[in-house]
Design a protein around this motif. Structure first.
Motif, mmCIF file in Angstrom:
data_model
loop_
_atom_site.group_PDB
_atom_site.id
_atom_site.type_symbol
_atom_site.label_atom_id
_atom_site.label_comp_id
_atom_site.label_asym_id
_atom_site.label_seq_id
_atom_site.Cartn_x
_atom_site.Cartn_y
_atom_site.Cartn_z
ATOM 1 N N SER A 1 1.193 -1.714 -0.002
ATOM 2 C CA SER A 1 0.119 -0.049 0.023
ATOM 3 C C SER A 1 0.895 0.941 -0.304
ATOM 4 C CB SER A 1 -1.050 -0.054 0.773
ATOM 5 O OG SER A 1 0.045 0.629 2.453
ATOM 6 N N GLY A 2 0.385 2.079 -0.131
ATOM 7 C CA GLY A 2 0.953 3.557 -0.460
ATOM 8 C C GLY A 2 0.384 3.896 1.514
ATOM 9 N N LEU B 1 -1.636 -15.100 1.078
ATOM 10 C CA LEU B 1 -2.951 -14.151 0.157
ATOM 11 C C LEU B 1 -2.780 -12.398 0.499
ATOM 12 C CD1 LEU B 1 -6.043 -14.428 -0.011
ATOM 13 C CD2 LEU B 1 -6.535 -13.330 2.179
ATOM 14 N N TRP B 2 -2.928 -12.669 -1.150
ATOM 15 C CA TRP B 2 -2.312 -10.626 -1.594
ATOM 16 C C TRP B 2 -3.608 -10.485 -1.689
ATOM 17 C CZ3 TRP B 2 2.465 -9.877 -1.816
ATOM 18 C CH2 TRP B 2 3.133 -10.682 -1.923
ATOM 19 N N ILE B 3 -3.594 -9.158 -1.001
ATOM 20 C CA ILE B 3 -5.087 -8.229 -1.068
ATOM 21 C C ILE B 3 -4.183 -6.618 -1.338
ATOM 22 C CG2 ILE B 3 -7.008 -7.562 0.040
ATOM 23 C CD1 ILE B 3 -6.940 -9.705 2.052
ATOM 24 N N ASP B 4 -4.917 -6.280 -2.099
ATOM 25 C CA ASP B 4 -4.948 -4.375 -2.652
ATOM 26 C C ASP B 4 -5.916 -3.926 -0.903
ATOM 27 O OD1 ASP B 4 -2.957 -5.273 -3.828
ATOM 28 O OD2 ASP B 4 -4.119 -4.720 -5.467
ATOM 29 N N SER B 5 -5.130 -3.029 -1.340
ATOM 30 C CA SER B 5 -5.764 -1.915 0.023
ATOM 31 C C SER B 5 -6.736 -1.629 -1.331
ATOM 32 C CB SER B 5 -4.664 -0.473 0.765
ATOM 33 O OG SER B 5 -4.434 0.065 -0.721
ATOM 34 N N ASP B 6 -7.028 -0.989 -1.618
ATOM 35 C CA ASP B 6 -8.863 -0.656 -2.102
ATOM 36 C C ASP B 6 -9.323 -1.435 -2.825
ATOM 37 O OD1 ASP B 6 -7.318 -2.406 -4.562
ATOM 38 O OD2 ASP B 6 -7.329 -0.077 -5.487
ATOM 39 N N MET B 7 -9.652 -3.167 -1.872
ATOM 40 C CA MET B 7 -10.895 -4.345 -2.576
ATOM 41 C C MET B 7 -11.840 -4.167 -1.063
ATOM 42 S SD MET B 7 -9.300 -4.908 -5.121
ATOM 43 C CE MET B 7 -10.240 -6.235 -5.839
ATOM 44 N N LYS B 8 -13.001 -4.838 -1.333
ATOM 45 C CA LYS B 8 -14.013 -4.463 -0.735
ATOM 46 C C LYS B 8 -13.897 -6.169 -0.192
ATOM 47 C CE LYS B 8 -19.089 -3.087 0.678
ATOM 48 N NZ LYS B 8 -19.483 -2.014 0.563
ATOM 49 N N ASN C 1 2.671 -5.562 6.239
ATOM 50 C CA ASN C 1 1.927 -4.203 5.020
ATOM 51 C C ASN C 1 3.125 -4.106 4.949
ATOM 52 O OD1 ASN C 1 1.209 -0.863 5.744
ATOM 53 N ND2 ASN C 1 0.655 -2.601 3.870
ATOM 54 N N THR C 2 3.842 -3.546 3.123
ATOM 55 C CA THR C 2 4.653 -2.328 3.653
ATOM 56 C C THR C 2 4.146 -1.672 1.966
ATOM 57 O OG1 THR C 2 6.289 -4.066 2.846
ATOM 58 C CG2 THR C 2 6.790 -2.338 1.341
ATOM 59 N N ARG C 3 4.662 -0.376 3.005
ATOM 60 C CA ARG C 3 3.984 1.106 2.291
ATOM 61 C C ARG C 3 5.467 1.353 0.975
ATOM 62 N NH1 ARG C 3 2.543 2.920 7.892
ATOM 63 N NH2 ARG C 3 3.987 1.919 8.195
ATOM 64 N N SER C 4 5.117 1.491 0.409
ATOM 65 C CA SER C 4 6.093 1.957 -1.093
ATOM 66 C C SER C 4 4.878 2.425 -1.933
ATOM 67 C CB SER C 4 7.366 1.168 -0.879
ATOM 68 O OG SER C 4 7.710 1.915 -1.918
ATOM 69 N N SER C 5 5.589 3.538 -2.960
ATOM 70 C CA SER C 5 5.143 4.137 -3.897
ATOM 71 C C SER C 5 5.485 2.654 -5.092
ATOM 72 C CB SER C 5 5.426 4.985 -4.478
ATOM 73 O OG SER C 5 6.879 5.609 -4.410
ATOM 74 N N ILE C 6 6.665 1.987 -5.427
ATOM 75 C CA ILE C 6 7.046 1.019 -5.826
ATOM 76 C C ILE C 6 6.549 -0.236 -5.631
ATOM 77 C CG2 ILE C 6 9.546 0.297 -6.881
ATOM 78 C CD1 ILE C 6 11.089 2.604 -5.978
ATOM 79 N N LEU C 7 5.862 -0.883 -6.355
ATOM 80 C CA LEU C 7 4.924 -2.064 -6.361
ATOM 81 C C LEU C 7 5.147 -2.818 -6.540
ATOM 82 C CD1 LEU C 7 2.028 -2.770 -4.772
ATOM 83 C CD2 LEU C 7 1.292 -2.488 -7.611
ATOM 84 N N PRO C 8 6.367 -3.446 -7.313
ATOM 85 C CA PRO C 8 7.262 -4.726 -7.351
ATOM 86 C C PRO C 8 8.582 -5.169 -6.593
ATOM 87 C CG PRO C 8 7.669 -3.677 -9.116
ATOM 88 C CD PRO C 8 6.395 -2.360 -8.726
#
Length: 235
Positions: free
Chosen positions: A27-28, A86-93, A60-67
């Motif tokens: 995430s950011g 389990l991968w979950i993006d920070s904008d999923m419901k 959680n890792t916060r960075s603008s560099i997704l890879p």
């Protein structure tokens, strides 16, 4: 056994041992509120797999560099006793039952097919074509699994053994395909997994129950139309 003939990465547990799932969230600096509420529901739901309790760890890792974020999260998860990532993006419901439903398939890699946040929307899961990829379609009311070649990482469950057997870095940067389309680190992971003989599946039923949360702009062109989501008062 996968369709390619490769043995599935089976999880061997003693009856009293819980199954451990490392939840990885790149995430950011912030998460969508819907995602945070969904995650709370998933963690407190108390998933069970083959009669065994499912325990989770949260990373959680916060960075603008997704890879970079994804590679760091994978390495962190593998440093624990996690059986699955389990991968979950920070904008999923998503529903509280999502993890239990994905685990029930007992696949090496199983995902949902999320919608893009662009108009017109398209699914982020695709089949490989001669030049690039073509997004799959999921019919209303459809269920079961469908095999694909590429997935977005909005919500993906993968067995630990997949990451242990793939060469690092697992995720690499964006590249332009032969079709002129830019593909992200999630698709480069899928390419490596497919070359290693792993099948990738999409859970059609769960895909119907997941939303990719975005923002909407309200203007006169939208008057009288149903836009955005639950909190919007619409006609």
């Amino acid at each position: 056994m996968s369709k390619s003939g490769r043995p599935s990465a089976q999880t061997q547990l003693a009856p009293h041992e819980p199954l451990i799932v490392a939840i990885c969230i790149p995430s950011g600096d912030s998460w969508q509120a819907d995602m945070a509420l969904s995650l709370y529901g998933l963690v407190t739901y108390g998933a069970v797999w083959n009669g065994r309790r499912v325990g989770v760890t949260l990373h959680n890792t916060r960075s603008s560099i997704l890879p970079y974020s994804r590679n760091r999260l994978a390495a962190t998860a593998l440093s624990t006793k996690a059986d699955y990532l389990l991968w979950i993006d920070s904008d999923m419901k998503f529903p509280a039952t999502s993890l239990e439903r994905l685990l029930a398939w007992d696949k090496d890699i199983v995902s949902i097919a999320a919608s893009t946040r662009t108009m017109p929307p398209r699914l982020t899961a695709a089949h490989k074509k001669e030049r690039g990829y073509a997004a799959i379609s999921i019919k209303p009311g459809s269920a079961g699994l469908v095999s694909v070649d590429g997935i977005g990482f909005g919500m993906v469950l993968a067995k630990r053994a997949v990451f242990e057997q793939l060469q690092q870095p697992w995720f690499e940067g964006f590249h332009i395909g032969a079709d002129g389309i830019a593909y992200g680190e999630d698709y480069t992971f899928c390419q490596k997994a497919r070359r290693a003989g792993y099948d990738i599946f999409v859970d059609q039923g769960l895909s119907h129950d997941v939303e990719h949360v975005g923002t909407c702009g309200f203007g006169l062109h939208g008057v009288g139309l149903k836009v955005c989501s639950d909190d919007a008062i619409t006609q």
